[in-house]
Design a protein around this motif. Structure first.
Motif, short mmCIF file in Angstrom:
data_model
loop_
_atom_site.label_atom_id
_atom_site.label_comp_id
_atom_site.label_asym_id
_atom_site.label_seq_id
_atom_site.Cartn_x
_atom_site.Cartn_y
_atom_site.Cartn_z
N THR A 1 -7.36 15.16 8.64
CA THR A 1 -8.24 14.38 7.78
C THR A 1 -7.63 14.20 6.40
OG1 THR A 1 -10.14 15.28 8.98
CG2 THR A 1 -10.58 14.18 6.89
N ILE A 2 -7.06 15.26 5.87
CA ILE A 2 -6.41 15.19 4.55
C ILE A 2 -5.24 14.22 4.60
CG2 ILE A 2 -5.04 16.51 2.88
CD1 ILE A 2 -6.92 18.90 3.54
N ALA A 3 -4.51 14.20 5.71
CA ALA A 3 -3.39 13.26 5.85
C ALA A 3 -3.90 11.82 5.83
CB ALA A 3 -2.64 13.54 7.15
N ALA A 4 -5.03 11.56 6.48
CA ALA A 4 -5.61 10.21 6.47
C ALA A 4 -6.06 9.82 5.07
CB ALA A 4 -6.79 10.15 7.44
N VAL A 5 -6.59 10.80 4.34
CA VAL A 5 -7.02 10.55 2.96
C VAL A 5 -5.80 10.21 2.09
CG1 VAL A 5 -7.93 11.69 0.90
CG2 VAL A 5 -9.13 11.91 3.08
N ASN A 6 -4.73 10.97 2.23
CA ASN A 6 -3.53 10.71 1.44
C ASN A 6 -2.91 9.35 1.78
OD1 ASN A 6 -3.58 13.08 -0.05
ND2 ASN A 6 -2.50 14.24 1.53
N ALA A 7 -3.01 8.95 3.05
CA ALA A 7 -2.51 7.63 3.44
C ALA A 7 -3.30 6.53 2.76
CB ALA A 7 -2.59 7.48 4.96
N ALA A 8 -4.63 6.72 2.63
CA ALA A 8 -5.45 5.75 1.93
C ALA A 8 -5.09 5.70 0.44
CB ALA A 8 -6.93 6.08 2.11
N ALA A 9 -4.81 6.88 -0.12
CA ALA A 9 -4.42 6.93 -1.53
C ALA A 9 -3.11 6.20 -1.77
CB ALA A 9 -4.31 8.39 -1.99
N ALA A 10 -2.20 6.30 -0.81
CA ALA A 10 -0.91 5.63 -0.93
C ALA A 10 -1.05 4.12 -0.92
CB ALA A 10 0.01 6.08 0.20
N GLN A 11 -2.16 3.62 -0.37
CA GLN A 11 -2.42 2.18 -0.32
C GLN A 11 -3.17 1.70 -1.56
OE1 GLN A 11 -4.53 1.57 3.34
NE2 GLN A 11 -2.80 2.22 4.63
N GLY A 12 -3.40 2.61 -2.51
CA GLY A 12 -4.05 2.23 -3.76
C GLY A 12 -5.55 2.43 -3.80
N GLN A 13 -6.12 3.05 -2.77
CA GLN A 13 -7.56 3.30 -2.77
C GLN A 13 -7.90 4.41 -3.76
OE1 GLN A 13 -9.28 1.19 -1.19
NE2 GLN A 13 -7.76 0.33 0.21
N LYS A 14 -9.07 4.30 -4.37
CA LYS A 14 -9.49 5.29 -5.36
C LYS A 14 -10.61 6.20 -4.85
CE LYS A 14 -6.61 3.93 -8.45
NZ LYS A 14 -5.43 4.80 -8.77
N VAL A 15 -11.44 5.67 -3.94
CA VAL A 15 -12.54 6.46 -3.37
C VAL A 15 -12.49 6.31 -1.85
CG1 VAL A 15 -15.02 6.88 -3.30
CG2 VAL A 15 -13.96 6.04 -5.41
N VAL A 16 -12.38 7.44 -1.15
CA VAL A 16 -12.33 7.44 0.31
C VAL A 16 -13.60 8.09 0.84
CG1 VAL A 16 -11.11 8.27 2.35
CG2 VAL A 16 -9.82 7.53 0.34
N VAL A 17 -14.30 7.40 1.74
CA VAL A 17 -15.53 7.91 2.33
C VAL A 17 -15.22 8.37 3.75
CG1 VAL A 17 -17.92 7.40 2.94
CG2 VAL A 17 -16.88 6.30 0.94
N LEU A 18 -15.58 9.61 4.05
CA LEU A 18 -15.35 10.20 5.37
C LEU A 18 -16.67 10.37 6.11
CD1 LEU A 18 -12.73 12.94 4.39
CD2 LEU A 18 -12.28 10.74 5.49
N PRO A 19 -16.62 10.48 7.43
CA PRO A 19 -17.86 10.54 8.21
C PRO A 19 -18.70 11.79 7.96
CG PRO A 19 -15.99 9.92 9.59
CD PRO A 19 -15.43 10.38 8.28
N GLU A 20 -19.90 11.74 8.50
CA GLU A 20 -20.79 12.90 8.52
C GLU A 20 -20.06 14.08 9.19
OE1 GLU A 20 -25.07 14.14 10.62
OE2 GLU A 20 -23.91 12.41 11.31
N GLY A 21 -20.11 15.25 8.55
CA GLY A 21 -19.52 16.45 9.13
C GLY A 21 -18.01 16.51 9.11
#
Length: 383
Positions: free
Chosen positions: A206-226
């Motif tokens: 999950t952290i890897a997916a978050v970092n991938a989003a950050a690399a694309q310039g995203q500032k806020v990443v929303v993850l699913p319930e739980g």
């Protein structure tokens, strides 16, 4: 024969209207006319059951997957969930046409919108307001309510034509709400199992997916319930360490254990801090919230914060959070929209729904409300 015919139409309205496609939701507007034209109180109950059971047809299989039980338990909960809807509409049915019938339907609609009956108030026809009157806000809600009441009177053919015309215009000009700049929802496919939560390897993925989003310039990443599992000091240190210096804010679902119960929450996590953003107002009855426990929860179940924290602030924006089951209900979204939110966060954990349409229906309902109030919506679901 009339009862059979009305029930067949009600089943069709429930099955097609609540298929998971937002553009079919307006078929639910036909329910009040079917209710009003029922030849008897028993017939109105049978017709109401047909509509509700068809709309919630994914529940038995979902129960089997979640509890690991047989289909009998799934059918029992499915039928049990329909009791409130059927009872309210059967008790308030009247054979006398006119203003009194419309008033009785209005009472039924309100009762199914708020606790206690509203706790199982999904498949409510008013949900389609945003599909028929997109962008109208509270005026659209009022117009939809008037349309529903008109469907119980002798002018229902005219009301049908008016609503159909409004829907045709809406469908022809349909657009999905735009995401705000810098925000993204990340869907996951980790599956799940009752009583099992995110392990170390899932956290790393999950952290890897978050970092991938950050690399694309995203500032806020929303993850699913739980997505963040059971939140502990160890898990918190892991996330704070991994996000340090990234310049990213993560909104993640988690389980927060306190005393004899737990809260289903959304967390705001960055490299500097963690805070509880939202505590779920209405967890799923029976599987999470135990109705027979104390009003606030406990006894091993999730706490229900019914009318609390309906709006949260994040980075100067008013956020309307809706976790999973709340997307099917009426009062949570209307309560949040009284504060004119800038954004809706709709998250869920649908691993247990299998090949049913449950998560699709949740998305459709949340999208309908977002279109009604012209509010951007960010989705994040685990399957």
């Amino acid at each position: 024969m009339k009862t059979v015919g009305l029930t067949v139409l009600a089943v069709a309205a429930g099955a097609i209207g609540w298929s998971g496609n937002p553009l079919t939701l307006p078929l639910a507007f036909g329910f009040p006319a079917l209710w009003a034209n029922s030849p008897s109180r028993i017939a109105s109950g049978i017709m109401s059951a047909g509509y509700f059971l068809a709309a919630s047809r994914g529940l038995p299989q979902g129960v089997v997957s979640y509890f690991g039980s047989g289909i009998a338990e799934g059918l029992a909960l499915w039928l049990g969930a329909s009791i409130a809807f059927v009872a309210v509409h059967a008790v308030l049915w009247t054979s006398r046409p006119g203003r009194g019938r419309a008033v009785r339907y209005a009472v039924a609609a309100v009762l199914m919108s708020v606790p206690p009956f509203g706790i199982v108030g999904w498949a409510h026809p008013i949900t389609a307001a945003g599909i028929v009157f997109p962008g109208w806000g509270w005026w659209g809600l009022a117009a939809a309510a008037i349309g529903l009441l008109a469907m119980t009177t002798k002018v229902w053919p005219i009301a049908t034509l008016v609503l159909a015309g409004a829907f045709a215009w809406s469908a022809a000009t349909w657009t999905n709400p735009n995401l705000p700049d810098g925000w993204i929802g990340v869907d996951t496919e980790f599956g799940g199992e009752r009583g099992k939560y995110a392990g170390f390897s899932q956290h790393r993925e999950t952290i890897a997916a978050v970092n991938a989003a950050a690399a694309q310039g995203q500032k806020v990443v929303v993850l699913p319930e739980g997505a963040a599992g059971v939140w502990t000091p160890t898990v918190e240190r892991l996330w704070l360490h991994e996000l340090k210096g990234v310049g990213l804010t993560v909104i993640a679902g988690a389980i927060l254990i306190e005393g004899q119960g737990y809260d289903n929450v959304m967390l705001e996590i960055s490299g500097e801090r963690m805070r509880i953003l939202y505590r779920q107002r209405m967890p799923v009855p029976v599987s999470m919230w135990l109705p027979w426990s104390a009003p606030g929860g406990g006894s091993g179940g999730a706490r229900a914060h019914f009318f609390a924290n309906s709006i949260v602030d994040l980075a100067g924006q008013r956020i309307a959070p809706l976790i999973c089951y709340e997307q099917l209900l009426i009062w949570p979204v209307l309560q949040s929209n009284t504060y004119d939110p800038d954004l809706i966060l709709a998250t869920g954990n649908g691993w247990w729904s299998g090949h049913t349409n449950i998560t699709a229906v949740q998305r459709a309902a949340a999208l309908a409300w977002a279109r009604l109030f012209e509010t951007p919506v960010v989705f994040a679901f685990n399957r």
